[in-house]
Design a protein around this motif. Structure first.
Motif, PDB file in Angstrom:
ATOM      1  N   GLY A   1     -25.209  25.108  31.364  1.00 10.93           N
ATOM      2  CA  GLY A   1     -25.586  23.826  30.773  1.00 10.93           C
ATOM      3  C   GLY A   1     -24.703  22.682  31.197  1.00 10.93           C
ATOM      4  O   GLY A   1     -24.736  21.612  30.593  1.00 10.93           O
TER       5      GLY A   1
ATOM      6  N   SER B   1     -31.578  29.432  27.446  1.00 10.06           N
ATOM      7  CA  SER B   1     -30.507  28.879  26.613  1.00 10.06           C
ATOM      8  C   SER B   1     -31.103  28.684  25.237  1.00 10.06           C
ATOM      9  O   SER B   1     -32.155  28.049  25.108  1.00 10.06           O
TER      10      SER B   1
ATOM     11  N   GLN C   1     -28.296  33.093  26.828  1.00  8.92           N
ATOM     12  CA  GLN C   1     -27.126  32.232  26.623  1.00  8.92           C
ATOM     13  C   GLN C   1     -27.254  31.541  25.278  1.00  8.92           C
ATOM     14  O   GLN C   1     -28.203  30.789  25.054  1.00  8.92           O
TER      15      GLN C   1
ATOM     16  N   VAL D   1     -26.083  28.721  22.721  1.00  4.61           N
ATOM     17  CA  VAL D   1     -25.470  27.396  22.886  1.00  4.61           C
ATOM     18  C   VAL D   1     -24.808  26.980  21.578  1.00  4.61           C
ATOM     19  O   VAL D   1     -25.410  27.057  20.502  1.00  4.61           O
TER      20      VAL D   1
ATOM     21  N   ASN E   1     -32.837  27.891  31.765  1.00  4.06           N
ATOM     22  CA  ASN E   1     -31.594  27.424  32.362  1.00  4.06           C
ATOM     23  C   ASN E   1     -31.291  28.269  33.600  1.00  4.06           C
ATOM     24  O   ASN E   1     -31.101  29.470  33.514  1.00  4.06           O
TER      25      ASN E   1
END
Length: 612
Positions: free
Chosen positions: A429, A462, A528, A530, A556
Motif C-alpha cells: 500500500g 488488502s 494483507q 491494513v 493490491n
C-alpha cells in the motif's frame, strides 16, 4: 548513541539496514535503486540511502555487520566438490578462481568498497561477520512481538545450513539444530521452479500460484524417489536426481526420466496441465514437511509462538496451513524473509547478542509496517513531475482519496505511490497498483495489460483489519501479506458440475466469490490486513471505498511490470504509468489522469524487462 549498519550482498537481493540504539530506522534493497531485479552487487545505493535517512556519516558508524561468513561458505564448496568428485569438476574450475579472487578475501574487498562512501575509511575493527542462518533467525525473532518463540528458518543454503531451529527468549537467541547442504527444502522447491520453466530465486512464487490449477498426482513419486521425510519433518534429498551440488543446472536427466519430460523451455514451451500437476505436487510436499516440522517443534519445545524467516517463509500457502492447523498459538513472519532481511538480522544479532542489549517488545512488532524505505515530500514530487513534463493536479488529501475511490469503483487500475517504500518483496500500500476486487475482469486485465505477465498469477486482497473475519476464514493480523486463507463461505460462489469439469487455466474465468479478482481457483487469497497506525492514508482509502461500496477490500499488487523491481521514485512510477495501461496515478497528493498526458511519453514496457 549506537549506530549499526547491516549489509547483505553477493548472492541475491542485496540490501542495507541502519539501527540506532537497536531501533530499526531505515532498510532498503539495492534493486530498487539500480532497477536490476534481485540485484546481488554490493548495495552502494541502499547504504547511501539508509545513512542519509538516518542522518549518519559512514565514518560515524560504530559497527558494520555482514550477513554471513565467507570462509564457512568456501569450506562447504570445497567439501562438496571433494564429496562428489569427479562429478562437478568443470563447475569447480569455474567457481574457484572467483572465490580466490573475491569471496575469500571478502574482508579486504568490503573495506575497499566502503571507501566509495568515505575515501578515508580504514577502521577494519568496525567490520564484523554474522552467520547466514543466525542473521535470518535474528531478523525473525528480535522484531517479533514475542518474549519467547521457536524460530524456524528455511531457505536454499547459507554457509552449510539449509534449515535451522532456534529458541529466542528476551534478548537471547540460540540455534538448537540444523539440516545441512545438500539437503534443502528451498533447493528442492527451486529444482521444481527450474523444471517448470521459471527462474530460480525469482519464480518460486509463480510455482506456488500455479499449484491450485493442478492435481497433486506426483506426491508419492517425489516422496519415494526425491525426498525422505522423517516423522519429525527432518528430511534427506536423493542427490542422484539433482545437479545443483556439482553442475550448473538444478536437475539432471534422471529427474527428467522420473517425470517423463525435459524441463520446460520458457521461450517456446506452453504451460500445460502436466506443469500444473507438478506444481501442485511439490507444493503439497513442501506443506507436509513444514507441518511435520512445526508439529514436532511444538511438541519438543512446548513454546506457543513461532517465528519464520528464510526464502521458504515466503511460501504463504504453507504459512497459512500452519496457522489453519493451529500448531502454534501465534505466528510471526519476517516481511523481508529472503536474503534482503539478512542485513537487518545481522545488525540486530550484533546489537542483542554481542552487545547484550535488552529488547523493547512491542505488542504488534518493531518493523513499522515494513515501511522503511525512501519517501518524497510534496515539493520533491511536484519538482520531479514538472521536470518530466507530467500533467497533474495537486489536491488536498480528502479529494485525492475521493477521486481514487471513484476511479476504483469505475473499474480503473490505479498506480498508488505514498509514504515510505516497503522493505521486502511485497507491496503493502505504499508502492502498489490497486483495483476493484468485485470486478470479474480485473485479474485478467491487470495481469495482461498492466503487469505483462502470465494470466494465472493471483492478486492479493488488502482488507481493513476489523472486517477480516467477515470476508475470510482467518482472524489473525497479516500485515505483510504472508498468510493465505480461504474466502468465507457466505462470500463464495460454488462452481456448478459443468464448471468443475474444466481443467487448469480454463477455471480462471469462473466467478468464484463476491470478490473474484482476489479469489484464487481453490477459493484461497493471500491476505494483507491494513492497520490505521502503520499506514493511515491507505487505511483511509479502504475505509472510503467500504463506505461507498460496502466492500472493505482492494486488489493490491506491486507497482511494477513483471521482471522490473518495484518503483522507488516518482520518475519510476511515471515511467511505469506511461508504459502500461494504468488509468490513473496518485503520488502523494498529486493526481494524474492518463488521458491528459503527452502521448509522446508513452513507452513500450511490455518487453523492457526480462522474464522473471
Amino acid at each position: 548513541m549506537s549506530k549499526i549498519l547491516g549489509i547483505s550482498a553477493f548472492y541475491h537481493d542485496s540490501a542495507a539496514t541502519v539501527l540506532i540504539d537497536g531501533e530499526i530506522i531505515a532498510a532498503a534493497q539495492e534493486e530498487r535503486f539500480t532497477r536490476k531485479k534481485h540485484d546481488s552487487d554490493y548495495p552502494f545505493h541502499a547504504v547511501e540511502f539508509v545513512l542519509k535517512y538516518s542522518n549518519i556519516k559512514f565514518k560515524d558508524l560504530d559497527q558494520i555487520v555482514f550477513f554471513e561468513k565467507p570462509f564457512l561458505k568456501f569450506e562447504r564448496l570445497l567439501e562438496t566438490y571433494v564429496a562428489f568428485a569427479p562429478r562437478g569438476f568443470n563447475q569447480f574450475l569455474k567457481a574457484i578462481p572467483i572465490w580466490l579472487k573475491e569471496k575469500l578475501f571478502q574482508k579486504k574487498m568490503l573495506m575497499d568498497l566502503f571507501k566509495q562512501h568515505d575515501s578515508s575509511f580504514k577502521d577494519e575493527s568496525k567490520l564484523f561477520f554474522s552467520e547466514h542462518h543466525l542473521s535470518h533467525a535474528a531478523s525473525a525473532f528480535f522484531p517479533s512481538p514475542f518474549e519467547k518463540a521457536v524460530v524456524l528458518t528455511a531457505d536454499g543454503v547459507g554457509e552449510w545450513a539449509t534449515t535451522t531451529v532456534a529458541i529466542g527468549e528476551n534478548n537471547k537467541l540460540e540455534i538448537k539444530k540444523e539440516i545441512h547442504f545438500p539437503h534443502s527444502l528451498g533447493l528442492l522447491y527451486s529444482a521444481f521452479t527450474y523444471y517448470t520453466g521459471f527462474k530460480v530465486n525469482s519464480g518460486e512464487y509463480k510455482l506456488m500460484g500455479l499449484a491450485p490449477y493442478g492435481e497433486p498426482k506426483y506426491v508419492e513419486k517425489i516422496k519415494n524417489n526425491l525426498i525422505d521425510i522423517k516423522t519429525d519433518g527432518s528430511f534427506k534429498l536423493n542427490q542422484d536426481y539433482f545437479n545443483y551440488a556439482t553442475g550448473l543446472t538444478m536437475t539432471n536427466s534422471k529427474f527428467d526420466e522420473l517425470f517423463g519430460q525435459k524441463p520446460r523451455d520458457p521461450t517456446k514451451d506452453e504451460i500445460t496441465q502436466f506443469h500444473m500437476d507438478i506444481a501442485s505436487s511439490i507444493q503439497k510436499v513442501t506443506e507436509e514437511v513444514m507441518i511435520k516440522l512445526t508439529k514436532s517443534l511444538r511438541d519438543e519445545f512446548k513454546v506457543p509462538n513461532l517465528c519464520l524467516a528464510g526464502g521458504v517463509a515466503l511460501n504463504c500457502v504453507a504459512n497459512g496451513k500452519i496457522l489453519e492447523n493451529k500448531i502454534f498459538d501465534k505466528i510471526w513472519v519476517q516481511p523481508a524473509a529472503g536474503d534482503a532481511g539478512g542485513s537487518l538480522g545481522a545488525a540486530l544479532a550484533f546489537w542483542h547478542l554481542e552487545k547484550n542489549k535488552e529488547r523493547n517488545i512491542s505488542s504488534t512488532d518493531d518493523m513499522k509496517g515494513s515501511y522503511l524505505g525512501p519517501q518524497f515530500s510534496d515539493e520533491e514530487i511536484n519538482n520531479e513531475l514538472n521536470k518530466i513534463g507530467a500533467k497533474f493536479e495537486v489536491l488536498d488529501e480528502e479529494t485525492v482519496i475521493n477521486k481514487t475511490v471513484d476511479d476504483l469503483k469505475n473499474g480503473k487500475a490505479i498506480g498508488w505511490f505514498q509514504g515510505r517504500m516497503e522493505f521486502g518483496p511485497r507491496a503493502l500500500g505504499a508502492r502498489s497498483i490497486l483495483g476493484d476486487p468485485r470486478s470479474e475482469i480485473m485479474q485478467k486485465n491487470l495481469n495482461l495489460k498492466v503487469k505483462y505477465r502470465e494470466s494465472f498469477r493471483p492478486f492479493a486482497p488488502s482488507v481493513l483489519r476489523e472486517d477480516l473475519s467477515e470476508w475470510f476464514n482467518i482472524n489473525e493480523d497479516s500485515p505483510y501479506m504472508l498468510m493465505v486463507s480461504s474466502v468465507s463461505k457466505n462470500k463464495k460462489i460454488e462452481m456448478n458440475d459443468e464448471q468443475k469439469k474444466l481443467f487448469g487455466i480454463e477455471k480462471l474465468n469462473i466467478k468464484r466469490s463476491e470478490i473474484p479478482a482476489v479469489t484464487h481457483v481453490d477459493y484461497s487469497a493471500r491476505i494483507q490486513t491494513v492497520h490505521k497506525d502503520t499506514n493511515p492514508k491507505y487505511f483511509k482509502l479502504l475505509k472510503k471505498f467500504k463506505d461507498t461500496t460496502q466492500c472493505p477490500i482492494l486488489v493490491n499488487t506491486s507497482f511494477n511490470v513483471r521482471g522490473e523491481p518495484i518503483v522507488n521514485t516518482p520518475e519510476d512510477a511515471y515511467n511505469c504509468f506511461m508504459g502500461t495501461e494504468l488509468d490513473s496515478l496518485v503520488i502523494g497528493n498529486c493526481y494524474l489522469d492518463k488521458k491528459n498526458q503527452n502521448k509522446n511519453f508513452k513507452n513500450n514496457y511490455s518487453d523492457k524487462f526480462k522474464l522473471d
